[in-house]
Design a protein around this motif. Structure first.
Motif: not given
Ligand SMILES: O=P(O)(O)OC[C@H]1O[C@H](OP(=O)(O)OP(=O)(O)O)[C@H](O)[C@@H]1O
Ligand SMILES: NC(=O)CC[C@H](N)C(=O)O
Ligand SMILES: [Mg+2]
Length: 510
Positions: A156-166
């Protein structure tokens, strides 16, 4: 500026929906257009109740009693992107991966490219014009990349990292992963607020809450609480017996710039956001405003100070005290009419000002009146108010605003897409006064307003609505696209917006 809320109870046999419903009432001022609750019960089954209207209308006893489960999220919507269609009420749901629900406060400013990315690369269907549905699908697409049978916190944290990036913009979100956890995250500039709190329940175990404002946490006995940091996320296990909440600074804090407008108007005075008491900032706004007024008006030019209820009351009282002038409630507010500024269309806003505020002639007749409001936005309220004061016999009407002139869009969560609708757009203060029909308009300076709100820890705020410079910048064509969608929606030439769109299990009861 919507309101968001999430609760995870330790006792899995205890339904969370009644408390979510009660908590929503504390956040009603943040969004009056639509309300929704989603809960997660046994076997990861998700239940929801959402639609256009105020919380008390949408959350009927019968609907609430049908929402099973001890973990859930809620949303109070004030539309800022897309339309006010029923189908854009939140929380939003996607079934894959794992079953996710999301409630979002804020606005994304790169939706044009995000939509293209969804379409061309991720191939996910977005069924509405809402940026929140887009955000949910970005998160889902990032989570899907791990292609795992069961999800864990790290995923989940890794997916959020992606969200923050995009994603670019202002966002505070609460979400749920079916049968797994409640989660919350805040944008890297901390533009939109989000707090986390815990309480010890009767059985000695811990319940958890995420909320837009501290007032909800306090009112529900979540007495230990703190603001999430910009760029920080938390995952709260569905059953707290199975572990403690895990916090992670997912991306480094970019800056800490809470939206200054939270303190001016959005938030309740009894909330403390990012360690700053809203009430105390409003008191200070009154003192500073008085200093400014003394520079602009002679000592005998004001007989009486009249607040524009409700939000301006705190500031106006303090202003009157500092000026040494009597404070009079010249406008009586009808308590059954909601906030006018956040109403979805101009026609509704105009007609509700007179329904909402009624002048008491005795307080105006033959007097030089200083009216104090927290802000002047479209001028809908202020024009009518000046009119009422004059009709009631005021000899002079001065109008003071605790916030500076608003000449730019608010891109992170106020429905101010078209700045031509702002009364101060392209106008000097004198021209604003003329447009409002008053003798003088006096604005607080931005510097003074910031002084009223800053602390040792936070001395910078998101102030784009006053300056036109936004902390995240704006993607080319974004404002244009928002205006295009809005115009389409207003002209009714757009696709049909049905009363009820697709819902969970394809069923909706209203
Ligand atoms: O320039 P305008 O377009 O008139 O908008 C500004 C007004 O709208 C808000 O009041 P609102 O009635 O929404 O809420 P309140 O009762 O909390 O003051 C705000 O407090 C100002 O009074
Ligand atoms: N005011 C808000 O936070 C709005 C959230 C989201 N942009 C919507 O329009 O639904
Ligand atoms: Mg007001």
């Amino acid at each position: 500026m919507c309101g968001i809320l999430g609760i995870a109870l330790a006792d899995e046999t205890c339904p969370v929906a009644p408390e979510l419903c009660d908590g929503s009432i504390f956040l009603q001022h943040r969004g009056q257009d639509a309300a929704g609750i989603a809960t997660c019960g046994a076997r990861g089954r998700i239940y929801q109740c959402k639609g256009n209207g105020m919380a008390r209308d949408v959350f009927t006893q019968q609907r609430i009693s049908g929402l099973a489960g001890s973990m859930g999220i809620a949303h109070l919507r004030y539309p800022t992107a897309g339309s006010s269609a029923n189908s854009e009420a939140q929380p939003f749901y996607v079934n894959s991966p794992y079953g996710i629900m999301l409630a979002h406060n804020g606005n994304l400013v790169n939706t044009v490219s995000l939509q293209r990315y969804m379409d061309e690369e991720v191939h996910r269907h977005i069924n509405t014009d809402s940026d929140s549905e887009l955000l949910l699908n970005i998160f889902a697409a990032e989570l899907e990349k791990h292609n795992k049978y069961r999800v864990n916190n790290e995923d989940v944290f890794r997916a959020l990292e992606g969200v923050y990036r995009l994603v670019r913009g202002g966002y505070a979100c609460v979400g749920m992963l079916a049968g797994f956890a409640l989660f919350g995250f805040r944008d890297p500039n901390g533009i939109r607020p989000l707090l986390f709190g815990e309480r010890i329940n009767e059985n000695g175990s811990k319940d958890y809450m995420l909320a837009s404002e501290s007032v909800v946490l306090k009112a529900h006995n979540f007495t230990t609480y703190r603001d999430l940091k910009p760029g920080e996320a938390v995952i709260i296990p569905k059953n707290s017996e199975k572990g403690e909440p895990e916090f992670k600074q997912v991306v480094p804090m970019n800056s800490h710039r809470p939206d200054l407008f939270e303190y001016v108007y959005f938030a309740r005075p009894d909330s403390v956001l990012d360690g700053i008491s809203v009430y105390h900032t409003r008191l200070r706004m009154g003192t500073k405003l008085a200093e400014n007024i003394m520079k602009n008006l002679g000592p005998d030019e004001v007989d009486v100070v009249v607040p524009v209820p409700d939000t301006a009351r705190t500031c106006a009282l303090q202003c009157a005290n500092a000026l040494g002038k009597p404070y009079r409630e010249g406008f009586v507010k009808n308590r059954y009419v909601g906030r006018t500024f956040i109403m979805p269309n101009q026609k509704e806003r105009v007609s509700s000002v007179r329904r909402k505020l009624n002048p008491m002639a005795s307080e105006f007749r033959g007097k030089k009146v200083l009216i104090v409001d927290d802000s002047i936005v479209r001028g809908t309220t202020s024009k009518e108010i000046v009119n009422m004061a004059k009709e009631s016999g005021a000899t002079k009407v001065y109008f003071a605003s605790a916030a500076p002139a608003i000449r730019y869009n608010h891109i992170y969560g106020i429905d101010l897409t078209d700045n031509k609708n702002l009364i101060a757009y392209n106008k000097t203060d004198e021209e604003v006064a003329e447009a409002m029909g008053c003798d003088k308009v006096i604005y607080q300076s931005l510097e003074d307003l910031i002084d009223c709100c800053k602390t040792e820890d936070i001395d910078k705020f998101e102030v784009g609505v006053f300056t036109g410079n936004y902390v995240t910048g704006v993607e080319d064509g974004y404002l244009h696209e928002l205006e295009r969608v809005r115009a389409l929606n207003q002209s009714n030439k757009t696709d049909v917006k049905s009363e009820v769109d697709i819902g969970l299990y394809n069923a909706a009861d209203y």
